[in-house]
Design a protein around this motif. Structure first.
Motif, PDB file in Angstrom:
ATOM      1  N   ASP A 291       0.830  -1.203   0.000  1.00  0.00           N
ATOM      2  CA  ASP A 291       0.000   0.000   0.000  1.00  0.00           C
ATOM      3  C   ASP A 291       0.869   1.259   0.000  1.00  0.00           C
ATOM      4  O   ASP A 291       0.569   2.243  -0.690  1.00  0.00           O
ATOM      5  CB  ASP A 291      -0.917   0.007   1.219  1.00  0.00           C
ATOM      6  N   CYS A 292       1.946   1.222   0.771  1.00  0.00           N
ATOM      7  CA  CYS A 292       2.858   2.368   0.823  1.00  0.00           C
ATOM      8  C   CYS A 292       3.491   2.621  -0.541  1.00  0.00           C
ATOM      9  O   CYS A 292       3.550   3.768  -1.006  1.00  0.00           O
ATOM     10  CB  CYS A 292       3.932   2.124   1.875  1.00  0.00           C
ATOM     11  N   LEU A 441       6.826  18.730   8.462  1.00  0.00           N
ATOM     12  CA  LEU A 441       5.976  17.778   7.753  1.00  0.00           C
ATOM     13  C   LEU A 441       6.732  16.471   7.516  1.00  0.00           C
ATOM     14  O   LEU A 441       6.188  15.374   7.729  1.00  0.00           O
ATOM     15  CB  LEU A 441       5.498  18.365   6.435  1.00  0.00           C
ATOM     16  N   LEU A 442       7.976  16.572   7.096  1.00  0.00           N
ATOM     17  CA  LEU A 442       8.766  15.377   6.840  1.00  0.00           C
ATOM     18  C   LEU A 442       9.049  14.607   8.130  1.00  0.00           C
ATOM     19  O   LEU A 442       9.038  13.367   8.129  1.00  0.00           O
ATOM     20  CB  LEU A 442      10.074  15.750   6.147  1.00  0.00           C
ATOM     21  N   ASP A 443       9.283  15.316   9.218  1.00  0.00           N
ATOM     22  CA  ASP A 443       9.483  14.644  10.507  1.00  0.00           C
ATOM     23  C   ASP A 443       8.227  13.868  10.910  1.00  0.00           C
ATOM     24  O   ASP A 443       8.307  12.750  11.434  1.00  0.00           O
ATOM     25  CB  ASP A 443       9.826  15.653  11.597  1.00  0.00           C
ATOM     26  N   ALA A 444       7.059  14.475  10.669  1.00  0.00           N
ATOM     27  CA  ALA A 444       5.800  13.813  11.001  1.00  0.00           C
ATOM     28  C   ALA A 444       5.600  12.562  10.155  1.00  0.00           C
ATOM     29  O   ALA A 444       5.208  11.504  10.665  1.00  0.00           O
ATOM     30  CB  ALA A 444       4.636  14.784  10.811  1.00  0.00           C
ATOM     31  N   VAL A 445       5.877  12.670   8.864  1.00  0.00           N
ATOM     32  CA  VAL A 445       5.728  11.526   7.964  1.00  0.00           C
ATOM     33  C   VAL A 445       6.695  10.414   8.364  1.00  0.00           C
ATOM     34  O   VAL A 445       6.337   9.231   8.396  1.00  0.00           O
ATOM     35  CB  VAL A 445       5.963  11.954   6.503  1.00  0.00           C
ATOM     36  N   ARG A 446       7.898  10.794   8.707  1.00  0.00           N
ATOM     37  CA  ARG A 446       8.899   9.805   9.147  1.00  0.00           C
ATOM     38  C   ARG A 446       8.415   9.090  10.421  1.00  0.00           C
ATOM     39  O   ARG A 446       8.584   7.876  10.569  1.00  0.00           O
ATOM     40  CB  ARG A 446      10.237  10.497   9.383  1.00  0.00           C
ATOM     41  N   PHE A 447       7.817   9.835  11.331  1.00  0.00           N
ATOM     42  CA  PHE A 447       7.270   9.254  12.566  1.00  0.00           C
ATOM     43  C   PHE A 447       6.217   8.201  12.227  1.00  0.00           C
ATOM     44  O   PHE A 447       6.231   7.089  12.765  1.00  0.00           O
ATOM     45  CB  PHE A 447       6.641  10.368  13.415  1.00  0.00           C
ATOM     46  N   GLU A 448       5.297   8.551  11.324  1.00  0.00           N
ATOM     47  CA  GLU A 448       4.197   7.651  10.994  1.00  0.00           C
ATOM     48  C   GLU A 448       4.660   6.415  10.217  1.00  0.00           C
ATOM     49  O   GLU A 448       4.150   5.312  10.425  1.00  0.00           O
ATOM     50  CB  GLU A 448       3.134   8.401  10.182  1.00  0.00           C
ATOM     51  N   PHE A 449       5.596   6.594   9.332  1.00  0.00           N
ATOM     52  CA  PHE A 449       6.004   5.492   8.459  1.00  0.00           C
ATOM     53  C   PHE A 449       7.138   4.640   9.053  1.00  0.00           C
ATOM     54  O   PHE A 449       7.668   3.774   8.384  1.00  0.00           O
ATOM     55  CB  PHE A 449       6.383   6.024   7.077  1.00  0.00           C
ATOM     56  N   ASP A 460      10.091   0.472   8.206  1.00  0.00           N
ATOM     57  CA  ASP A 460      11.100   1.350   7.604  1.00  0.00           C
ATOM     58  C   ASP A 460      10.581   1.894   6.278  1.00  0.00           C
ATOM     59  O   ASP A 460      11.317   2.046   5.308  1.00  0.00           O
ATOM     60  CB  ASP A 460      12.428   0.616   7.417  1.00  0.00           C
ATOM     61  N   LEU A 461       9.279   2.194   6.266  1.00  0.00           N
ATOM     62  CA  LEU A 461       8.629   2.657   5.040  1.00  0.00           C
ATOM     63  C   LEU A 461       9.001   4.088   4.681  1.00  0.00           C
ATOM     64  O   LEU A 461       8.678   4.558   3.588  1.00  0.00           O
ATOM     65  CB  LEU A 461       7.110   2.538   5.193  1.00  0.00           C
ATOM     66  N   ASP A 462       9.682   4.767   5.586  1.00  0.00           N
ATOM     67  CA  ASP A 462      10.133   6.131   5.278  1.00  0.00           C
ATOM     68  C   ASP A 462      11.104   6.140   4.103  1.00  0.00           C
ATOM     69  O   ASP A 462      11.220   7.143   3.393  1.00  0.00           O
ATOM     70  CB  ASP A 462      10.769   6.775   6.506  1.00  0.00           C
ATOM     71  N   TYR A 464      10.778   4.781   1.377  1.00  0.00           N
ATOM     72  CA  TYR A 464      10.025   4.926   0.136  1.00  0.00           C
ATOM     73  C   TYR A 464       9.402   6.314   0.007  1.00  0.00           C
ATOM     74  O   TYR A 464       9.486   6.951  -1.044  1.00  0.00           O
ATOM     75  CB  TYR A 464       8.902   3.885   0.062  1.00  0.00           C
ATOM     76  N   ILE A 465       8.788   6.798   1.078  1.00  0.00           N
ATOM     77  CA  ILE A 465       7.945   7.987   0.935  1.00  0.00           C
ATOM     78  C   ILE A 465       8.694   9.300   1.148  1.00  0.00           C
ATOM     79  O   ILE A 465       8.345  10.314   0.546  1.00  0.00           O
ATOM     80  CB  ILE A 465       6.726   7.900   1.877  1.00  0.00           C
ATOM     81  N   ILE A 466       9.723   9.300   1.984  1.00  0.00           N
ATOM     82  CA  ILE A 466      10.414  10.573   2.254  1.00  0.00           C
ATOM     83  C   ILE A 466      11.047  11.154   0.988  1.00  0.00           C
ATOM     84  O   ILE A 466      10.879  12.359   0.704  1.00  0.00           O
ATOM     85  CB  ILE A 466      11.459  10.402   3.375  1.00  0.00           C
ATOM     86  N   PRO A 467      11.772  10.375   0.175  1.00  0.00           N
ATOM     87  CA  PRO A 467      12.340  10.956  -1.048  1.00  0.00           C
ATOM     88  C   PRO A 467      11.281  11.540  -1.989  1.00  0.00           C
ATOM     89  O   PRO A 467      11.518  12.568  -2.639  1.00  0.00           O
ATOM     90  CB  PRO A 467      13.063   9.772  -1.706  1.00  0.00           C
ATOM     91  N   VAL A 468      10.115  10.901  -2.044  1.00  0.00           N
ATOM     92  CA  VAL A 468       9.032  11.399  -2.910  1.00  0.00           C
ATOM     93  C   VAL A 468       8.515  12.731  -2.380  1.00  0.00           C
ATOM     94  O   VAL A 468       8.352  13.701  -3.145  1.00  0.00           O
ATOM     95  CB  VAL A 468       7.887  10.369  -2.980  1.00  0.00           C
TER      96      VAL A 468
END
Length: 474
Positions: A291-292, A441-449, A460-462, A464-468
């Motif tokens: 899904d990620c 925002l990126l810190d929050a996304v990293r926390f969630e993923f 460790d889904l960050d 994938y999503i952090i670079p995007v």
């Protein structure tokens, strides 16, 4: 059983079940000085560990009192210790209009502790508080009696009426402290004051358990309570098949599956996804990763989403830090000017449901809130937390994490933000104004993923999503 114990032989629990401010401490000292010891504490018999009555014991020491009455219980589990604190404190100090009315027949002139037989305990009015009676019954059946009621000189029970109702229904004798004539008003005054806040810092946070706090949503099920008010009243009427939608914290993903099946452009992610029925068994981490990756591919191809739905996720967080991360992640994944739909549970619903006769709801009906409006609940051998919001909290969260342009609804009805919501849930429709800088925002996304998983593992889904998002948030 109840007996007199030496206070200096008692040991406090390893945690502080309630926080007591200075003014509350003074009120408690005044209460004990004026009334004496009219309520017994609760201890564990084998080691004299205090289970309920920590602050009262501390205050008795300050006043130079050397002994006190105590209910001695055995084999109390660590989980039930918290329940004793919650229920014991509630039945002592909280007064509501919904309390039952009971009387005891005792000889005229009786003062102090006396054991009242079932035939002499009369229920004049059963009142409400069904949820509490059920929980009290469970503990009494498991450990025996652990509290006494307080009656005025005429035999009217004025303190711990809910406990007295429980004992009456169980047809047991009830220990009652009968006040001297003229002391009832003072007792009611002192026991109606607020004596600190609940505190759950001692309970371990296992975030992957938090799916217990998230209600199951079934758009086409027979149970109307399983419908998502947020989806039914706000999302579905206002999106089209051209709207790009993300369901963040999608639970059992039933609304996602329903809309996807009807041709809507929707993605979804639930970090603790266990299948469509959310059986809370094995977390399907491989599906979560797929899904990620799908979300990342769509972000790269089309940009951020038009709509992000966050249905009852913030009530299933276990900290304020997690709440901030959830809402900021929604803002990060939604395009500027897009719409964020989010919903949760209200403080009103949490506290009023403690007094309701409807005891059939599975979760979220038994709340004793700490200073941040969290409560701890025990289910299937684990502790999980629920978080509740007042209207002021809702407005503060949205302004801080999403923006100033939003409306708050109560079961689909637009609410005045200056007034409290008088039901159990709320819905918010907000314009994403992105008040946080990209770094936050990126810190929050990293926390969630990178949320924790069982056995000490983490996502460790960050990767994938952090670079995007770094590209999209420039």
């Amino acid at each position: 059983m109840i007996k007199t114990v030496q206070i200096d032989t008692l040991s406090p629990a390893g945690y502080n079940p309630r926080k007591l401010e200075d003014d509350a401490q003074e009120n408690l000292k005044a209460s004990l000085s004026t009334l004496g010891i009219i309520k017994a504490i609760v201890i564990r018999g084998r080691d004299k560990r205090i289970l309920a009555g920590h602050q009262r014991t501390k205050t008795m020491k300050l006043l130079g009192i050397t002994e006190c009455p105590a209910f001695c219980l055995e084999n109390v589990t660590v989980y039930d210790e918290v329940r004793f604190n919650q229920l014991h404190n509630f039945t002592e100090v909280e007064v509501s209009e919904n309390q039952p009315l009971l009387k005891v027949n005792v000889p005229k002139g009786t003062v102090g502790f006396t054991l009242v037989q079932p035939k002499d305990l009369i229920m004049v009015n059963k009142g409400g508080e069904a949820n509490k009676v059920i929980k009290l019954t469970e503990l009494v059946n498991k450990y025996g009696q652990f509290a006494n009621a307080v009656a005025d000189s005429e035999g009217n029970i004025i303190i711990s009426a809910i406990y007295a109702k429980t004992i009456k229904l169980l047809r047991m004798p009830l220990l009652v402290y009968v006040l001297p004539e003229g002391m009832a008003e003072k007792a009611e005054h002192y026991f109606s004051l607020k004596y600190g806040e609940f505190n759950y810092d001692h309970i371990e946070r296992n975030t992957y358990i938090q799916s217990y706090a998230q209600p199951e949503r079934h758009p086409e099920g027979a149970d109307k309570h399983a419908l998502s008010v947020l989806y039914e009243t706000q999302v579905i009427p206002n999106v089209t098949k051209a709207t790009r939608i993300l369901d963040f914290g999608a639970g059992c993903k039933n609304y996602y599956e329903m809309l996807k099946g009807k041709g809507y452009d929707i993605d979804a992610i639930e970090f603790f996804y266990c299948g469509p029925k959310m059986l809370r068994s094995k977390i399907l981490t491989e599906q979560v990763e797929r899904d990620c990756k799908e979300i990342c591919a769509h972000l790269e191809k089309y940009g951020r989403y038009d709509v992000v739905v966050c249905d009852h996720v913030i009530n299933s967080v276990d900290s304020l830090e997690a709440e901030a991360a959830v809402l900021r992640t929604c803002s990060a994944l939604c395009k500027p000017g897009g719409t964020i739909y989010w919903a949760g549970n209200t403080v009103y619903g949490a506290t009023s449901s403690n007094q309701t006769e409807n005891s059939k709801r599975k979760r979220g009906t038994f709340a004793f809130l700490d200073e941040d409006k969290f409560t701890a609940n025990f289910m299937n051998g684990v502790w999980y937390f629920q978080h509740y919001h007042s209207m002021a909290d809702i407005c503060e969260c949205n302004k801080k994490y999403i923006g100033n342009t939003f409306n708050v609804f109560d079961n689909g009805t637009l609410k005045d933000k200056e007034k409290e919501i008088k039901s159990g849930t709320f819905e918010v429709v907000a314009v994403n104004e992105i008040p946080a800088p990209p770094s936050q925002l990126l810190d929050a996304v990293r926390f969630e993923f990178t949320l924790p998983l069982p056995e000490g593992k983490r996502y460790d889904l960050d990767k994938y999503i952090i670079p995007v998002l770094e590209k999209l948030l420039k």
